[in-house]
Design an enzyme around this catalytic site. Sequence first.
Site, PDB file in Angstrom:
ATOM      1  N   ASP A   1       0.867  -1.192   0.000  1.00  0.00           N
ATOM      2  CA  ASP A   1       0.000   0.000   0.000  1.00  0.00           C
ATOM      3  C   ASP A   1       0.899   1.236   0.000  1.00  0.00           C
ATOM      4  O   ASP A   1       1.920   1.264   0.695  1.00  0.00           O
ATOM      5  CB  ASP A   1      -0.860  -0.026   1.277  1.00  0.00           C
ATOM      6  CG  ASP A   1      -2.107   0.839   1.176  1.00  0.00           C
ATOM      7  OD1 ASP A   1      -3.215   0.290   1.331  1.00  0.00           O
ATOM      8  OD2 ASP A   1      -1.972   2.062   0.951  1.00  0.00           O
TER       9      ASP A   1
ATOM     10  N   SER B   1     -10.844   5.798  -6.217  1.00  0.00           N
ATOM     11  CA  SER B   1     -12.229   5.311  -6.267  1.00  0.00           C
ATOM     12  C   SER B   1     -13.311   6.373  -6.086  1.00  0.00           C
ATOM     13  O   SER B   1     -14.411   6.045  -5.669  1.00  0.00           O
ATOM     14  CB  SER B   1     -12.404   4.223  -5.216  1.00  0.00           C
ATOM     15  OG  SER B   1     -12.190   4.765  -3.941  1.00  0.00           O
TER      16      SER B   1
ATOM     17  N   THR C   1     -16.645  -3.022  -9.672  1.00  0.00           N
ATOM     18  CA  THR C   1     -17.676  -2.148  -9.117  1.00  0.00           C
ATOM     19  C   THR C   1     -18.964  -2.173  -9.931  1.00  0.00           C
ATOM     20  O   THR C   1     -18.929  -2.398 -11.155  1.00  0.00           O
ATOM     21  CB  THR C   1     -17.151  -0.693  -9.076  1.00  0.00           C
ATOM     22  OG1 THR C   1     -18.240   0.192  -8.811  1.00  0.00           O
ATOM     23  CG2 THR C   1     -16.564  -0.268 -10.410  1.00  0.00           C
TER      24      THR C   1
ATOM     25  N   TYR D   1     -14.114   6.703 -13.481  1.00  0.00           N
ATOM     26  CA  TYR D   1     -13.833   5.647 -12.504  1.00  0.00           C
ATOM     27  C   TYR D   1     -14.390   4.301 -12.992  1.00  0.00           C
ATOM     28  O   TYR D   1     -13.672   3.296 -13.052  1.00  0.00           O
ATOM     29  CB  TYR D   1     -14.438   6.031 -11.143  1.00  0.00           C
ATOM     30  CG  TYR D   1     -14.520   4.885 -10.184  1.00  0.00           C
ATOM     31  CD1 TYR D   1     -13.359   4.290  -9.690  1.00  0.00           C
ATOM     32  CD2 TYR D   1     -15.753   4.381  -9.762  1.00  0.00           C
ATOM     33  CE1 TYR D   1     -13.432   3.222  -8.813  1.00  0.00           C
ATOM     34  CE2 TYR D   1     -15.828   3.323  -8.886  1.00  0.00           C
ATOM     35  CZ  TYR D   1     -14.668   2.732  -8.416  1.00  0.00           C
ATOM     36  OH  TYR D   1     -14.742   1.684  -7.559  1.00  0.00           O
TER      37      TYR D   1
ATOM     38  N   ASN E   1     -22.872  -1.048  -2.785  1.00  0.00           N
ATOM     39  CA  ASN E   1     -22.411  -0.022  -1.838  1.00  0.00           C
ATOM     40  C   ASN E   1     -21.827  -0.625  -0.561  1.00  0.00           C
ATOM     41  O   ASN E   1     -22.574  -1.035   0.330  1.00  0.00           O
ATOM     42  CB  ASN E   1     -23.562   0.932  -1.512  1.00  0.00           C
ATOM     43  CG  ASN E   1     -23.863   1.849  -2.684  1.00  0.00           C
ATOM     44  OD1 ASN E   1     -24.204   1.393  -3.777  1.00  0.00           O
ATOM     45  ND2 ASN E   1     -23.709   3.141  -2.481  1.00  0.00           N
TER      46      ASN E   1
ATOM     47  N   HIS F   1     -19.198   9.375   1.136  1.00  0.00           N
ATOM     48  CA  HIS F   1     -20.239   8.341   1.165  1.00  0.00           C
ATOM     49  C   HIS F   1     -21.331   8.636   2.189  1.00  0.00           C
ATOM     50  O   HIS F   1     -21.079   9.214   3.237  1.00  0.00           O
ATOM     51  CB  HIS F   1     -19.610   6.969   1.431  1.00  0.00           C
ATOM     52  CG  HIS F   1     -18.737   6.518   0.300  1.00  0.00           C
ATOM     53  ND1 HIS F   1     -17.379   6.392   0.419  1.00  0.00           N
ATOM     54  CD2 HIS F   1     -19.033   6.213  -0.981  1.00  0.00           C
ATOM     55  CE1 HIS F   1     -16.875   6.019  -0.744  1.00  0.00           C
ATOM     56  NE2 HIS F   1     -17.861   5.905  -1.620  1.00  0.00           N
TER      57      HIS F   1
ATOM     58  N   GLY G   1     -24.465  12.202 -12.356  1.00  0.00           N
ATOM     59  CA  GLY G   1     -23.964  10.838 -12.569  1.00  0.00           C
ATOM     60  C   GLY G   1     -24.596   9.785 -11.680  1.00  0.00           C
ATOM     61  O   GLY G   1     -24.254   8.613 -11.791  1.00  0.00           O
TER      62      GLY G   1
END
Length: 328
Positions: A31, A76, A116, A140, A169, A188, A283
């Site tokens: 990471d 993301s 996704t 994305y 989600n 979110h 979107g």
Amino acid sequence: MAILITGGAGYIGSHTAWELKDQGRDIVIYDNLSRGHRQAVKDMPLVVGDLMDTELLEKTIEEYNVDSVIHFAAESQVGESMADPQKYYINNVSGTLSLLKAMKEKNVNKIVFSSTAATYGEPERIPIDEDSAKNPTSVYGRTKLMMEQILTDYDMAYGLKFVALRYFNAAGAHISGKIGEDHAPETHLIPIIMQVLLGQRDEISIFGTDYPTPDGTCIRDYIHVTDLAQAHILALDALYDGMESKIYNLGNGNGFSVKEVIDTVEKVTGKKIQRVEKGRRPGDPAVLIASSDKIIKELSWKPRYNTLEQIIETAWNWHKNHPNGFDN
Ligand code: UDP
């Protein structure tokens, strides 16, 4: 032999890393910590590096004896992807190519990939199954669809075996409360509602009340992050058992409107949430609900935390004890 988890210090990556660790599996996290948190993977082997660093990836594969990969590392955020497509094409698409190059070089031929629901765009039918048309409406979503296509081509040419998991989600937090969602900035719905509860925001904005849904707000399929994590492990083990490459949806098959989510948070926490109705967010499709029949049937995936109440309870448990995320 070890499992390399790219983006393993992020939200879904760290929940998967803990599930694997709890099963006694050998893992190594890779990471760059641009969005991930070192504290989320405390006491786990962590290599801090970027996906574009093919050499470091190869070195990591060799050093830790890696024989499979779970690939979470990616940018993301839908809105940001429209404003800065270059960042998304380079980090997501070129980054994945760099990882695949390292894997090919070192003969690692199994990968589970984070895809996704955004690959579908505005759905042609509900619930959405894996064969529904793929017309992503964001950069994305397009990068994720491109990566699925790249994996398919690598399978045909080089025998790379992959499972792409198309999440709906993701929400909730580890049942222990030790890790959870911590994005900066947060975009979110559920974590933003938690910030209102914690007094860090005055109100929740409801983006659009004129959608063709019963209460006019968008409907989404929320899935607990630990149930997602379990699906990655099932997918990986199926690849170890010799399964062919597959693509699966992951959702609970239940849709909740933005207003229903806020109502449920009020019910679970016993607190009132200030709401303001705003215009639509560009979107956003009106309704996204998954059919996950394929993974339930083929991999016997069984979500454990499949009520919205459980998802919100675990999220609240994390946020109220970590009001500043991993920083406190
Ligand atoms: N949403 C909202 N207010 C917010 C954040 C999100 O009304 O402050 C809505 C958003 O328009 C969408 C739903 O909540 O309909 C879920 O959004 P989120 O960003 O959590 O996930 P997405 O569906 O975009 O992946």
